[in-house]
Design a protein around this motif. Structure first.
Motif, short mmCIF file in Angstrom:
data_model
loop_
_atom_site.label_atom_id
_atom_site.label_comp_id
_atom_site.label_asym_id
_atom_site.label_seq_id
_atom_site.Cartn_x
_atom_site.Cartn_y
_atom_site.Cartn_z
N MET A 1 0.83 -1.20 0.00
CA MET A 1 0.00 0.00 0.00
C MET A 1 0.87 1.26 0.00
O MET A 1 0.60 2.21 -0.72
CB MET A 1 -0.94 -0.02 1.21
CG MET A 1 -2.04 -1.08 1.06
SD MET A 1 -3.12 -1.16 2.51
CE MET A 1 -4.43 -2.24 1.88
N GLU B 1 -10.24 -1.66 1.71
CA GLU B 1 -9.78 -2.98 1.26
C GLU B 1 -9.63 -3.95 2.44
O GLU B 1 -9.98 -5.12 2.35
CB GLU B 1 -8.44 -2.87 0.51
CG GLU B 1 -7.89 -4.23 0.07
CD GLU B 1 -6.44 -4.19 -0.39
OE1 GLU B 1 -5.99 -3.18 -0.94
OE2 GLU B 1 -5.75 -5.21 -0.17
N LEU C 1 -7.88 2.11 0.36
CA LEU C 1 -6.96 1.13 0.96
C LEU C 1 -7.43 0.71 2.35
O LEU C 1 -7.30 -0.47 2.72
CB LEU C 1 -5.54 1.70 1.00
CG LEU C 1 -4.94 1.97 -0.38
CD1 LEU C 1 -3.57 2.64 -0.25
CD2 LEU C 1 -4.82 0.69 -1.21
N ASN D 1 -4.19 -9.00 -7.25
CA ASN D 1 -4.16 -8.10 -6.08
C ASN D 1 -3.42 -6.80 -6.40
O ASN D 1 -3.90 -5.70 -6.11
CB ASN D 1 -3.45 -8.77 -4.89
CG ASN D 1 -4.14 -10.03 -4.44
OD1 ASN D 1 -5.31 -10.26 -4.76
ND2 ASN D 1 -3.42 -10.88 -3.73
N ARG E 1 -5.25 -3.21 -6.81
CA ARG E 1 -4.96 -2.19 -5.81
C ARG E 1 -4.50 -0.89 -6.49
O ARG E 1 -4.97 0.20 -6.15
CB ARG E 1 -3.91 -2.71 -4.82
CG ARG E 1 -3.64 -1.77 -3.65
CD ARG E 1 -2.74 -2.45 -2.61
NE ARG E 1 -3.38 -3.65 -2.09
CZ ARG E 1 -2.85 -4.87 -2.14
NH1 ARG E 1 -1.65 -5.07 -2.65
NH2 ARG E 1 -3.52 -5.90 -1.66
N GLU F 1 -7.09 -10.67 -2.05
CA GLU F 1 -5.91 -10.57 -1.18
C GLU F 1 -6.02 -11.56 -0.01
O GLU F 1 -5.06 -12.27 0.31
CB GLU F 1 -5.76 -9.14 -0.65
CG GLU F 1 -4.66 -8.94 0.39
CD GLU F 1 -3.24 -9.06 -0.17
OE1 GLU F 1 -3.03 -8.70 -1.34
OE2 GLU F 1 -2.35 -9.52 0.58
#
Lengths: 593, 593
Positions: free
Chosen positions: A11, A116, A113, A358, A362, A309
Motif C-alpha cells: 500500500m 480494502e 486502501l 491483487n 490495488r 488478497e
C-alpha cells in the motif's frame, strides 16, 4: 482459522512510489495537511482493527447463520455491535466525508486502501457502514442544508445509519417501472407506500435510527426513469431538536437467505404511507441516487480486491506448509516426507494469478480514487472535466472487471487447498460465497458492460476511450524498453483502439450489436487497464535493485505473458457476428433440447 | 422451486443420429439385445425418477443442513432412504454392471445419460450409488471369484454399498506417503489401522453394510506408490453364509461441513486393527484402485454436465418470464410493462454458453462412453487397444475440462437471475456450491492436467494425441464446407498439433516446464474436443431442415465464433516462458507484498 495481514508495504509502495501521493496532496489546499506518515498511520490502525476485531467475526457470523430476523427485528451476528461501535468511535465511517459534518476529509486514494482491509476480513460487516457512507454522499450532494444538518453528523458518528432503496420485486435493472408511490402531504412531506427488496442493512440493531433513501414515483410523474424522485424515509422520525420521534410506518417484512454475506441483513422493506422527505426536486431522484450508486460500484471492486488478497494470503501460507509430491527437477526438501507444493508450476500459476490480480487491482483502485480526488479537490476546471470523464469511463471496469477477476483469483486460491478448500473450517469456501454477490449487486456485471460500451463509449463516439488510451501510450513511453510490459501494453492499446472503432462502426447499423459483445469489450478494456497498472508499477520499480522491487517486475512480466493474452480471445469474440444469437426464436431457449 | 425436465430429445439425437448407437450395439454380440426403443424406455424411466423423486429432495436436504452425524452414526437427509430403496429396486445401481452379478449389462454410452439426470437433480444423492458402482467395478476387475461372489450381488441390489478410502490427513494427491498399515494375520486376513479422510459415503443409513476399499501399506512394503495394497474392509464382517457378522473395528469419527453436496456424508474413518481382505496381490493396489478412480473421473464430468443442464433450464425459464427493459431494436411486447430479458444479447450470450456446454459435454460423454464400451465388448484387439489409448488420453478432459466449463456455465446461469440467483430459494446458488467439488475431488483439475500433459502425452511422445487429431481431421473432412465449424475445427487441430510439438521440445530441456503450462494445455485440448463434438453434431444435422436440427448448426457456429477463440489465448500462454514462475524464491509467496 484464516489469517490476514494487511499488505501495508504494498500500500505504501502504491501510494508513495507509484502515485506520488504526497506531491499530489501537497498540491491541493484541502489536502495539504496530509503526508505519507499520516496516511501510513491511518492504514496501520485499520490493519489492527481488521485483524484483531473483525476477522474472527467473519467466520463466526457465517457459522451461526448470519443476521437473524424475528417479528420485524433484525439481530446482527455476535460481536458486530461492539465492533461497529469501535469502528464508529474510531471515526472510520466519516473517514472520507466532509469535515463540516464530522467527517475526516481524507482523500479517496487513501480510503480505498482502508476499505480494502475491511472487505478482506469481513465483507458482511463492511456492508453496514458502506451504506451509511453512500447515503451520506448522496445527501451531501443533493439534500438541502437543513437536511444535511439533520442527518449527516449522526450518520458519521454511527448513531444513525443509511440505506439505498431501489429494487422492487418486479424491477431491478429497469428502475423505470418501479411502483412505490409518493403522495404529497400539505406540510410538504410525502406518504411513501410500496415494497422494496434486497435492501442491504435495511433493518438491524447497530444504530439507533436508519435513514432510508427511497426511490418512488409521485402520482403525476412522467413514465419511465424520468419520473423517479428520491426521498429520505427515517425509521424513526426526527424531532426538531434532533431527538428521535415516533416510529415511521415502515419496516422489514423478512430477510433473505443467501449464498453468502450472511452477516449482512438483506431486507424486504414495506412502506405503508410512511413519512418521507423529498431530496432535491421531484423527478430528479435518479441522478442523486447515482452519486451513491457510483460510489458503491467502486466499492464493489474493492470488495473483489479484498477477497482476492485474503484468499491469496491463506493459499500462499497453505502452499508453503503443505508437503505433497516432489519437484520434477529433484528433491528440494530431502529431510521431509515430501516437498512443499510450491515446487509445482501449476500451484505457482494459481498463486501468481491471485498475486497479479491483487497488485493490479490495488493500483487501479488508487488510480480511480485519485481521479475522484481531482474531481473533488482540484481548482483546475479542465483537470476536473478530464477526471470526471475518466471516472465515468472506468467505474464499470472498477465494479465489474475487478470483481470478475477477483472471483477467478479466489477460485484459484481455493483450489490450492485441494479438498480442504471445500471444507468450511478453512474459510476459503466462505470467501467464494461472500465474494460472488459483488458481481451481481449494484448493477450486474453484464449491466456494467452495457454502461461501458453504450453510455461511456458509443454515446461519445469513443472520445473518452481515445483519451484514456492516449494517456496510457504517453505514460508507457517512459518505460525501459527491456521491460516486457512496455511492448505488451502498447500492443494492447492498439488492439483496444481498433476494436473500439470496429464496435462504433458495427453499432451504427445494428442497435442490438453492442449488447451481445459488451462483456467481451469490458474484459478487453479491463486487461488493458491492468496492463497500464503494471506499467505504472514497473516504472516505479525499474530503477531499484532490492528484491521487493525486482519481484514486481517479474510479476508484471508474468501478467504480460500469462494473463494479457486473453485479450486476443475477447477481440476475436467481438469480431464474430453477434447477430447469430438474435436469430434464434425466443422459444428456442426453453424448448426441449 | 427449481425445475428439471430431462433432455430426452437431445439424448435420442446424440445416441441415434450422432453416434448411430443401434448399429454399434447390433455389431456386438453382448449388446445386440439393445435397441433405441429399449434405450429410450430406460431414459424415460430415469427422467421420471429424477424429476418426481429426487429433485425436491435436493433443496430440502440442503435446507436441513445435509447429512447429520452423532456418536458415529450418520443420518441421511429426509427422503433419501426411500429414494435409495426405490432406486435400488429399479435396478439402477447395476445398470451398467455384469449380468453375472445381478447387473443389467447396459453399455456405458447409455448409462452416462441416465447418470446425467441424477447429477442434474440431486448430486448429493448420486454420490451414494456412485461409490457402490465404482467399488463394484474395481472388485470385478481385481478381486477373486469368491470375493466377487460374496460382495458384488449385494452391492447391486443396494443391500450393501461401497466406498474408496485413499486420502489421509497428510496425503491427498501424493498417495505414496500414506501411513495406514496392514499387518497380515495367520488366517490370511489383515489388520488395518489408520485414519482416512474425505471418504464419500463412508458412513450412512442407506444400506445394511458398507464395503470399504482401503489403500494401506504392509510393514515390508517398498516406499512410495509401489508399496500400496488394496483391501476390502467391510463395516460388518460377512459370515460364510452371506449373513452379517460382527461389527468391524472401524467407524466414522466425524463428517465434514462443506460448501455444498451437504446431503452427501463425507467422513473421517478410523480403522483400529479392522479386519481386511487383500484384493489382488500385495503392493499392486494402486492399479485396482485406478479402475475405480477412472470411472469416478468420467462421472465427475457427468456431474458437470448435469449441473450445467439443470442451471441452464432454470435460467432459460427465468429469462423467458422476467420482464425488464426494452429491446434496442424496438419494443417487442408492447402489451407488457417491459420485454422479456431474452431481447438482450448479453442474456442470450450467457444462456448460449450454457446450452453449447450442455450439448458438447453430452456428446463428449457419450463419445468416451462408446470408447469404454469398445474396450469392454469388442473382440477386435486392435480396436480395443485404440479405444484404451483414447480413454486414457481423454479421461482428464472428461474430468477436468467438463467440470471447469460447467462451473462457468452454471455461474452464467446464476447471473441470468440477477440478485435472485444469490438467494437460496431459487436453487441456483446451491447448484454452484454443489458443483464446485467436481473440480476438486478425485484428483484436482490441476492434477488431471498433469496427467494429460505428462503420462498421456509426453510419456508417449505425443503419439496418442496425434492419433486423436488424425481421427478428428478425417471425420471433419466429411462435413459441408459451408459450416463454420469445419474450418474452425481443422484450424484447432493444427493449433493443438503445433503446441503439442512445442511442449514435447520444451519438456526435454526443462523437467518442470510442463507442470506450469498443463492447465492451459488441458483447456486447449478440451476446446478442440468440444469443436470435434460440434462437428459430429453438425454432420448429423446438416442434411435436415427441421428447426431442431438447424438450430444445432447455429449453436455449433456460436461455439466456433464465441467460445473456440479462447484457444488462441491458451496457446499464447503456453508459449510464454514458464521458467519465470520458478525463478521466484519460495518465501516470495508469503512475504509481505
Amino acid at each position: 482459522m484464516p489469517i490476514y495481514n494487511a499488505p501495508l508495504k504494498d500500500m505504501d509502495f502504491i501510494l508513495n512510489d507509484v502515485f506520488k501521493a504526497e506531491d499530489f496532496w501537497q498540491g491541493n489546499d484541502d489536502l495539504a495537511h496530509i503526508d505519507m506518515a499520516t496516511a501510513n498511520a491511518i492504514l496501520e490502525e485499520m490493519a489492527k482493527f481488521s485483524k484483531n476485531v473483525i476477522l474472527d467475526l467473519n467466520r463466526s457470523s457465517d457459522e451461526e447463520g448470519g443476521a437473524q430476523f424475528s417479528n420485524g427485528v433484525v439481530t446482527t451476528p455476535k460481536g458486530f455491535k461492539e465492533a461497529f461501535k469501535q469502528y464508529a468511535e474510531g471515526g472510520w465511517i466519516g473517514l472520507g466525508a466532509e469535515e463540516e459534518w464530522g467527517g475526516q476529509g481524507m482523500p479517496k486514494m487513501l480510503t480505498v486502501l482502508a476499505d480494502e482491509m475491511i472487505w478482506a476480513t469481513n465483507p458482511s460487516f463492511m456492508l453496514y457502514p458502506l451504506l451509511s457512507v453512500g447515503a451520506g454522499m448522496a445527501l451531501n450532494n443533493y439534500a438541502s442544508q437543513e437536511q444535511k444538518q439533520a442527518y449527516l453528523p449522526k450518520i458519521y458518528t454511527g448513531e444513525w445509519s443509511g440505506t439505498m432503496c431501489l429494487t422492487e420485486p418486479h424491477a431491478g435493472t429497469d428502475l423505470g417501472i418501479i411502483k412505490t408511490k409518493a403522495e404529497r402531504n400539505e406540510d410538504g412531506s410525502y406518504d411513501i407506500s410500496g415494497t422494496k427488496i434486497f435492501i442491504t442493512s435495511g433493518e438491524h440493531d447497530l444504530s439507533e435510527n436508519i435513514i432510508h433513501l427511497v426511490l418512488a414515483k409521485t402520482p403525476d410523474a412522467p413514465a419511465g426513469s424520468r419520473g423517479i424522485s428520491l426521498f429520505i424515509v427515517p425509521k424513526f422520525l426526527v424531532n426538531e431538536d434532533g431527538s428521535l420521534g415516533e416510529r415511521n410506518t415502515m419496516g422489514a417484512g423478512s430477510i433473505e437467505h443467501k449464498m453468502g454475506i450472511k452477516g449482512s441483513a438483506t431486507c424486504v422493506l414495506n412502506f405503508d404511507a410512511a413519512k418521507g422527505f423529498l431530496v432535491g426536486k421531484e423527478n430528479e431522484g435518479l441522478a442523486a441516487m447515482f452519486v451513491m450508486m457510483n460510489y458503491e460500484r467502486l466499492s464493489m471492486g474493492i470488495q473483489g480486491l479484498g477477497a482476492s488478497e485474503f484468499a491469496y494470503q491463506n493459499a500462499a501460507q497453505y502452499a508453503t506448509d503443505r508437503l505433497q509430491g516432489r519437484s520434477a527437477t529433484g528433491v528440494k526438501s530431502p529431510e521431509k516426507p515430501a516437498d512443499s507444493i510450491l515446487v509445482h508450476g501449476d500451484v505457482r500459476r494459481m498463486l501468481l494469478n491471485g498475486r497479479a490480480n491483487n497488485e493490479a487491482s490495488r493500483a487501479f483502485a488508487v488510480y480511480v480514487g485519485q481521479q475522484l480526488d481531482i474531481t473533488k479537490f482540484s481548482s483546475d476546471a479542465e483537470a476536473v472535466k478530464k477526471a470526471n470523464d475518466r471516472v465515468a469511463l472506468l467505474t464499470p471496469i472498477a465494479k465489474a472487471y475487478l470483481t470478475d477477476t477477483a472471483l477467478n483469483a479466489v477460485l484459484d486460491s481455493q483450489m490450492v487447498f485441494g479438498g480442504h478448500g471445500y471444507i468450511r473450517e478453512w474459510g476459503m469456501e466462505q470467501c467464494v460465497r461472500d465474494l460472488r454477490i459483488s458481481q451481481i449487486y449494484e448493477g450486474t456485471n453484464g449491466v456494467q458492460a452495457q454502461d461501458l460500451i453504450g453510455r461511456k463509449t458509443i454515446r461519445n463516439n469513443g472520445a473518452n476511450m481515445a483519451e484514456y488510451i492516449t494517456e496510457i501510450r504517453e505514460f508507457v513511453a517512459t518505460l525501459d524498453d527491456s521491460l516486457a510490459i512496455k511492448a505488451a501494453t502498447l500492443n494492447a492499446c492498439s488492439e483496444v483502439e481498433a476494436i473500439t472503432q470496429f464496435i462504433l462502426q458495427q453499432a451504427k447499423g445494428a442497435p442490438d450489436f453492442a449488447n451481445g459483445v459488451a462483456v467481451d469489450y469490458l474484459h478487453a478494456v479491463g486487461l488493458l487497464s491492468f496492463s497500464y497498472m503494471f506499467a505504472k508499477i514497473s516504472q516505479a520499480a525499474q530503477a531499484k535493485t532490492e528484491a521487493f522491487y525486482q519481484n514486481k517486475l517479474i510479476l508484471a512480466q508474468y501478467f504480460a505473458e500469462k494473463v494479457l493474452p486473453g485479450l486476443t480471445a475477447h477481440i476475436a469474440q467481438i469480431k464474430a457476428s453477434s447477430n447469430l444469437m438474435m436469430q434464434l426464436p425466443e422459444d428456442y431457449f426453453t424448448a426441449q433440447s
